[in-house]
Design an enzyme around this catalytic site. Structure first.
Site, PDB file in Angstrom:
ATOM      1  N   ASP A 296       0.823  -1.219   0.000  1.00  0.00           N
ATOM      2  CA  ASP A 296       0.000   0.000   0.000  1.00  0.00           C
ATOM      3  C   ASP A 296       0.855   1.267   0.000  1.00  0.00           C
ATOM      4  OD1 ASP A 296      -2.213  -1.741   0.336  1.00  0.00           O
ATOM      5  OD2 ASP A 296      -2.016  -1.634   2.515  1.00  0.00           O
TER       6      ASP A 296
ATOM      7  N   GLU B 268     -11.244  -0.745  -3.100  1.00  0.00           N
ATOM      8  CA  GLU B 268     -10.677   0.038  -1.997  1.00  0.00           C
ATOM      9  C   GLU B 268      -9.455   0.795  -2.498  1.00  0.00           C
ATOM     10  OE1 GLU B 268      -9.609  -2.943   0.911  1.00  0.00           O
ATOM     11  OE2 GLU B 268      -8.114  -3.844  -0.384  1.00  0.00           O
TER      12      GLU B 268
END
Ligand SMILES: *[C@@H]1O[C@H](CO)[C@@H](O)[C@H](O)[C@H]1NC(C)=O
Length: 325
Positions: free
Chosen positions: A36, A202
Site C-alpha cells: 500500500d 478500496e
C-alpha cells in the site's frame, strides 16, 4: 458455421491480449518491500519518500524512484492515539503536502473488521522524530455504517479539500474536509461501487489531468497469497474511472458508471507480476504522471512482506491513463 463458443471466448481473448500488454515495473533497489505505498517528493530538495503499511507506517527515502531506497523510520512509532484494535498496526498511508506540512493519513482497523478510523500525522520536513499524531480526522466506521473508514486519500483543489476513502464495504466514499485537512466536515457520499463479485474495491487515489478527474482504485483480493490463493483473475488489480467533477459522475471508457462496476484496467497480473494494487499517482518532474503500486513477484515469493514497490510512467494521450514500460 462459426460455433457460438467462439463469441463467448472472444472477449476473454481480448482481455488476455490486453493484460499481456501491461509493462513490467521499472527497477527498484534497496528497501523496496512495501505494501500500500504512499509516495511524495520533498519540495526542499527533490528527494522521494515512500510510506507503507506496517511498522507503524514505515518509510524510506531515495534521490530517485529507482532507488536505492533507504529505511528512515516510522511515522507513528508509539502507535496511534486512536483507541481501536489495530492502533499498533497501521495501514495504507496516503501522503500529501498541504500548506507547509506533510500529511500522512493512515488507517486503524483489523482485517475483516468494519470498526475503523482514519488518523493523521503531520511533519514539517519528513524527518524521523518530527511527526505529530493528531489521531482521528472524524472519518470513523462501525458495523452500523455502510462504509469502512480506511484508505484515506486527500484531494486538494484551490481552497477545497476532500478526502476519498474506503472501503471494501460498499466501496469508495468521499467527505469534505476543513481547509487544513485535519477534520471531516460532511457526511460521506459514495463515489464508486462494484456490484459484481465480492464488491472488494478500496484504496482510491484521485488525480487531475488535462481538466479531468481520474479515480484510481484497487479491486480484488489484496494478499496473503501464500496461504490463500484467489481464483484466477480475482487477485488485486488496478482500475481507473474518469469524470468532469471530483465529487461524482465517474465512468469507464464506454460510459458505464463507476457506481455500477464501470472503469478500465490500468494494471493487472502478467508474467511474474501478480496482484498489483495499493496504488497512487505522483507527478514526476521528468516522467510526468507516474503510477506506483505494490505487486507480488512470483519468482521471489508470495507473502505480503515480499511484496515490492513498482512504478510506471502513465501516458494520458488517449484521454485514459496507459502504463508505459
Ligand atoms: C522478479 O524477480 C526476479 C528474481 O529476482 C527478477 O529476475 C525479475 O526481473 C523480477 N520481475 C519483476 C517484474 O520484478
Amino acid at each position: 458455421m462459426v460455433p457460438s463458443f467462439f463469441f463467448a471466448v472472444l472477449p476473454l481473448l481480448f482481455t488476455a491480449a490486453l493484460s499481456q500488454g501491461f509493462p513490467n515495473p521499472r527497477p527498484c533497489t534497496g528497501a523496496c518491500n512495501v505494501r500500500d505505498p504512499g509516495l511524495v517528493r520533498r519540495t526542499s530538495d527533490g528527494s522521494y519518500f515512500l510510506f507503507s503499511t506496517h511498522e507503524k507506517i514505515k518509510y524510506a527515502s531515495a534521490k530517485q524512484l529507482e532507488g536505492p531506497w533507504t529505511a528512515v523510520g516510522s511515522v507513528v512509532p508509539q502507535g496511534s492515539k486512536i483507541d481501536l484494535a489495530g492502533k499498533n498496526d497501521l495501514w495504507a498511508p496516503d501522503v500529501f503536502k498541504l500548506g507547509d506540512r506533510y500529511h500522512v493519513y493512515y488507517s486503524v482497523s483489523t482485517l475483516g473488521s468494519q470498526t475503523s478510523a482514519i488518523g493523521l500525522a503531520t511533519s514539517p520536513d519528513l524527518k524521523p522524530g518530527t511527526w505529530t499524531d493528531h489521531g482521528s480526522i472524524g472519518v470513523e466506521s462501525d458495523p452500523s455504517k455502510p462504509y469502512n473508514a480506511i484508505d484515506g486519500n486527500l484531494f486538494v483543489e484551490g481552497n477545497t479539500v476532500r478526502l476519498n476513502f474506503g472501503s471494501y464495504w460498499h466501496n469508495i466514499f468521499q467527505v469534505r474536509m476543513n481547509g487544513d485537512g485535519t477534520k471531516a466536515t460532511s457526511n460521506p457520499t459514495q463515489i464508486a461501487y462494484e456490484p459484481a463479485g465480492n464488491h472488494a474495491i478500496e484504496g482510491s487515489y484521485m488525480y487531475k489531468h488535462g481538466g479531468a478527474y481520474y479515480l484510481f482504485y484497487s479491486i480484488g483480493l489484496a494478499g496473503h497469497y501464500d496461504d490463500n490463493k484467489p481464483a484466477p483473475g480475482q487477485e488485486y488489480r488496478i482500475k481507473v474511472c474518469k469524470s468532469s467533477s471530483p465529487t461524482g459522475g465517474f465512468v469507464g471508457p464506454a460510459g458505464k458508471p463507476c457506481t455500477k462496476g464501470g472503469g478500465m484496467l490500468v494494471m493487472a497480473s502478467h508474467g511474474d507480476v501478480y496482484g498489483p494494487g495499493g496504488q497512487g499517482v505522483l507527478t514526476h518532474p521528468e516522467h510526468g504522471p507516474v503510477l506506483y503500486y505494490h505487486y507480488t513477484n512470483t519468482t521471489i515469493g508470495w507473502s505480503n512482506s515480499q511484496q515490492r514497490f513498482g512504478w510506471n510512467p502513465l501516458d494520458f494521450s488517449s484521454g485514459w491513463p496507459v502504463a508505459k514500460p
